[in-house]
Write a protein that holds these residues in place. Structure first.
Motif, short mmCIF file in Angstrom:
data_model
loop_
_atom_site.label_atom_id
_atom_site.label_comp_id
_atom_site.label_asym_id
_atom_site.label_seq_id
_atom_site.Cartn_x
_atom_site.Cartn_y
_atom_site.Cartn_z
N GLY A 109 0.83 -1.20 0.00
CA GLY A 109 0.00 0.00 0.00
C GLY A 109 0.86 1.25 0.00
O GLY A 109 2.08 1.18 0.09
N VAL A 110 0.17 2.38 -0.11
CA VAL A 110 0.84 3.67 -0.13
C VAL A 110 0.73 4.31 1.24
O VAL A 110 -0.36 4.32 1.83
CB VAL A 110 0.19 4.61 -1.18
CG1 VAL A 110 1.01 5.88 -1.34
CG2 VAL A 110 0.02 3.92 -2.51
N ILE A 111 1.83 4.82 1.74
CA ILE A 111 1.79 5.52 3.02
C ILE A 111 1.11 6.88 2.83
O ILE A 111 1.47 7.64 1.92
CB ILE A 111 3.22 5.73 3.57
CG1 ILE A 111 3.85 4.36 3.85
CG2 ILE A 111 3.20 6.60 4.83
CD1 ILE A 111 5.30 4.44 4.30
N ARG A 112 0.08 7.14 3.62
CA ARG A 112 -0.65 8.39 3.47
C ARG A 112 -0.42 9.35 4.62
O ARG A 112 -0.68 10.54 4.51
CB ARG A 112 -2.16 8.11 3.34
CG ARG A 112 -2.56 7.42 2.06
CD ARG A 112 -2.19 8.23 0.84
NE ARG A 112 -2.53 7.53 -0.40
CZ ARG A 112 -2.04 7.85 -1.58
NH1 ARG A 112 -1.19 8.85 -1.70
NH2 ARG A 112 -2.39 7.17 -2.66
N LYS A 113 0.01 8.85 5.77
CA LYS A 113 0.23 9.75 6.90
C LYS A 113 1.24 9.10 7.85
O LYS A 113 1.15 7.92 8.12
CB LYS A 113 -1.09 9.99 7.64
CG LYS A 113 -1.09 11.26 8.46
CD LYS A 113 -2.50 11.59 8.94
CE LYS A 113 -2.68 11.23 10.39
NZ LYS A 113 -4.09 11.36 10.82
N GLN B 188 3.59 6.23 13.76
CA GLN B 188 2.23 5.79 13.48
C GLN B 188 2.00 6.02 11.99
O GLN B 188 2.11 7.14 11.51
CB GLN B 188 1.27 6.63 14.31
CG GLN B 188 -0.09 6.01 14.48
CD GLN B 188 -0.93 6.86 15.43
OE1 GLN B 188 -0.39 7.46 16.35
NE2 GLN B 188 -2.20 6.91 15.18
N VAL B 189 1.73 4.93 11.28
CA VAL B 189 1.70 5.00 9.82
C VAL B 189 0.34 4.61 9.30
O VAL B 189 -0.20 3.58 9.67
CB VAL B 189 2.76 4.05 9.22
CG1 VAL B 189 2.88 4.26 7.72
CG2 VAL B 189 4.10 4.22 9.88
N GLN B 190 -0.22 5.46 8.44
CA GLN B 190 -1.49 5.12 7.79
C GLN B 190 -1.21 4.68 6.36
O GLN B 190 -0.52 5.37 5.62
CB GLN B 190 -2.43 6.30 7.81
CG GLN B 190 -3.87 5.87 7.58
CD GLN B 190 -4.78 7.04 7.30
OE1 GLN B 190 -4.41 8.19 7.45
NE2 GLN B 190 -5.99 6.74 6.88
N PHE C 53 12.66 5.62 4.58
CA PHE C 53 11.75 5.42 3.44
C PHE C 53 10.29 5.47 3.86
O PHE C 53 9.40 5.51 3.02
CB PHE C 53 12.06 4.10 2.72
CG PHE C 53 11.70 2.87 3.50
CD1 PHE C 53 10.42 2.34 3.41
CD2 PHE C 53 12.63 2.25 4.32
CE1 PHE C 53 10.08 1.20 4.13
CE2 PHE C 53 12.29 1.12 5.03
CZ PHE C 53 11.02 0.59 4.94
N ILE C 54 10.04 5.48 5.18
CA ILE C 54 8.65 5.55 5.64
C ILE C 54 8.21 7.01 5.65
O ILE C 54 8.42 7.76 6.61
CB ILE C 54 8.51 4.90 7.03
CG1 ILE C 54 8.91 3.43 6.91
CG2 ILE C 54 7.08 5.03 7.55
CD1 ILE C 54 8.77 2.63 8.16
N ARG C 55 7.67 7.42 4.53
CA ARG C 55 7.15 8.79 4.44
C ARG C 55 6.01 8.83 3.42
O ARG C 55 5.81 7.88 2.65
CB ARG C 55 8.26 9.77 4.09
CG ARG C 55 8.98 9.45 2.80
CD ARG C 55 9.92 10.59 2.44
NE ARG C 55 10.35 10.46 1.07
CZ ARG C 55 11.45 9.80 0.71
NH1 ARG C 55 12.22 9.22 1.60
NH2 ARG C 55 11.77 9.73 -0.57
N ARG D 84 8.99 -2.88 4.12
CA ARG D 84 10.03 -2.87 3.10
C ARG D 84 9.59 -1.93 1.99
O ARG D 84 8.42 -1.91 1.61
CB ARG D 84 10.25 -4.28 2.55
CG ARG D 84 11.29 -4.34 1.44
CD ARG D 84 11.74 -5.76 1.17
NE ARG D 84 10.66 -6.67 0.82
CZ ARG D 84 9.98 -6.62 -0.32
NH1 ARG D 84 10.24 -5.68 -1.21
NH2 ARG D 84 9.03 -7.49 -0.57
N GLU D 85 10.52 -1.15 1.52
CA GLU D 85 10.21 -0.23 0.44
C GLU D 85 10.04 -1.01 -0.86
O GLU D 85 10.78 -1.97 -1.12
CB GLU D 85 11.38 0.75 0.30
CG GLU D 85 11.14 1.84 -0.71
CD GLU D 85 12.31 2.80 -0.77
OE1 GLU D 85 13.36 2.53 -0.14
OE2 GLU D 85 12.18 3.84 -1.45
N ILE D 86 9.08 -0.62 -1.67
CA ILE D 86 8.90 -1.28 -2.97
C ILE D 86 9.65 -0.48 -4.01
O ILE D 86 9.50 0.74 -4.12
CB ILE D 86 7.41 -1.40 -3.33
CG1 ILE D 86 6.80 -2.51 -2.47
CG2 ILE D 86 7.22 -1.69 -4.81
CD1 ILE D 86 5.35 -2.75 -2.72
#
Lengths: 110, 250
Positions: free
Chosen positions: B68-72, B81-83, B108-110, B136-138
């Motif tokens: 999925g795509v990180i939105r927040k 806390q990752v949405q 990469f979590i952004r 893991r980053e895609i």
């Protein structure tokens, strides 16, 4: 769920008028704020759709994108958000995903 | 174990031990498999028995993977806390920050990044939660396509519409090939393919192989299947099952 976006290709635009959808395609031509996007489809060959875009979204010719957008009445797609999918994308998998996600819609969208 | 369950001691303290043992037994079985899912499947899943495995459309979820795509992203110092959203729904999860790790482990979590996530499904206060998450980053986006196709594959296997063991090769091909390929049809006529399909599935479907199922699997129209089934019945190759909608091979 309000934030689900069905995955479609160019052949399904009509069915998804005024809905927010996800389309994976390759940019064939850029013409100002409009671009031609090739969307692999199981239903027809060589299907391109018109995408209207805004300056904050950066498109490059020959690159694959996943576009979240709204299908307008004139069957163009207004891009809202994009993901650059790079140069090498398996077209058959793109067409297959559209086809089979719609067949198994219970796990993708209401 | 079975006798413990039949004892019906669920509510007594003695029964607690036996249920504990039982759930542990099922857990060790499922823990080994990582199920590819969509976020909608996670959000739709429910435990059938209290504190049991989460189940959605007949598919057991324990360890799951999704893309999925990180939105927040909200930085809570000790955790992020990752949405994440994948077009089917969205879910909020935590990524714990390891103080000892190198600082760039989570860069990469952004927002806007496509990620591959694994973890186990839990529920707190009516909201789904993923524990023991790994991110893991895609970088190759074909992975997004393949992941969703795998999720469809496991979903359909859980419905019994496609076979999981010997048929796995063929069914995976089915997902990736646009139409039935020459090797799949093997030059057989439509009637032969329907007959073959009914023969294959007769042992597992004593009430008749549904025409809808045949149509779906062989990529045919239901009306055509009914027509061919009529002819096959006349040829005494198949006969109607429990009702007119399903057929069995002779």
């Amino acid at each position: 769920m309000a934030d689900s976006t069905p995955r479609i290709d160019g052949s399904l635009l009509e069915q998804y008028k005024n809905r927010t959808v996800r389309v994976i395609g390759k940019v064939e031509q850029i013409d100002g704020s409009n671009l031609k996007l090739y969307t692999p489809s199981d239903n027809s060959n060589n299907l391109s759709i018109t995408v209207s875009t805004t300056p904050d979204l950066e498109f490059q010719q020959g690159i694959w994108y996943e576009i979240i957008g709204r299908v307008l009445d004139n069957l163009t797609l207004r891009a809202i958000d994009i993901q650059n999918f790079g140069e090498n994308i398996n077209e058959k998998a793109v067409a297959g995903l559209v086809k089979y996600s719609n067949k198994s819609s219970e796990i993708f969208y209401e | 174990m079975a006798s413990d369950y039949n004892g019906g001691d669920y509510n007594t303290s003695g029964g607690f031990d036996s249920t504990g043992g039982g759930s542990q037994g099922t857990r060790t079985q499922t823990k080994n498999s990582l199920t590819p899912v969509t976020i909608k499947q996670i959000n739709d899943s429910k435990p059938i028995i209290q504190d049991g495995e989460f189940v959605v459309h007949n598919l057991e979820l324990n360890l799951v993977s999704f893309v999925g795509v990180i939105r927040k992203v909200t930085d809570n110092t000790s955790n992020l806390q990752v949405q994440i959203e994948d077009g089917t729904g969205s879910i909020e999860l935590r990524k714990w920050v390891d103080d000892n790790a190198q600082e760039d482990a989570n860069t990469f979590i952004r927002d806007g990044k496509y990620v591959y996530v694994t973890g186990s499904v839990k529920e707190f206060g009516g909201k789904k939660n993923i524990q023991h998450t790994t991110f893991r980053e895609i970088t190759d986006y074909n992975e997004v396509l393949y992941h969703h196709l795998s999720a469809i594959d496991s979903h359909l296997k859980a419905q019994g519409t496609i076979k999981s063991d010997s048929g796995a090769q063929g069914s995976t091909n089915g997902l990736f090939v646009s139409g039935p390929s020459a090797s799949e049809t093997g030059g057989l006529s439509t009637a032969d393919r329907i007959h073959e399909y009914i023969s294959e599935n007769t042992p597992s479907m004593p009430e008749g192989v549904p025409v809808q199922l045949i149509a779906q699997n062989l990529n045919l129209l239901v009306d055509d299947v009914i027509l061919h089934c009529g002819k096959l019945t006349e040829d005494a190759k198949i006969y109607a099952g429990y009702d007119e909608n399903g057929f069995l091979a002779v």
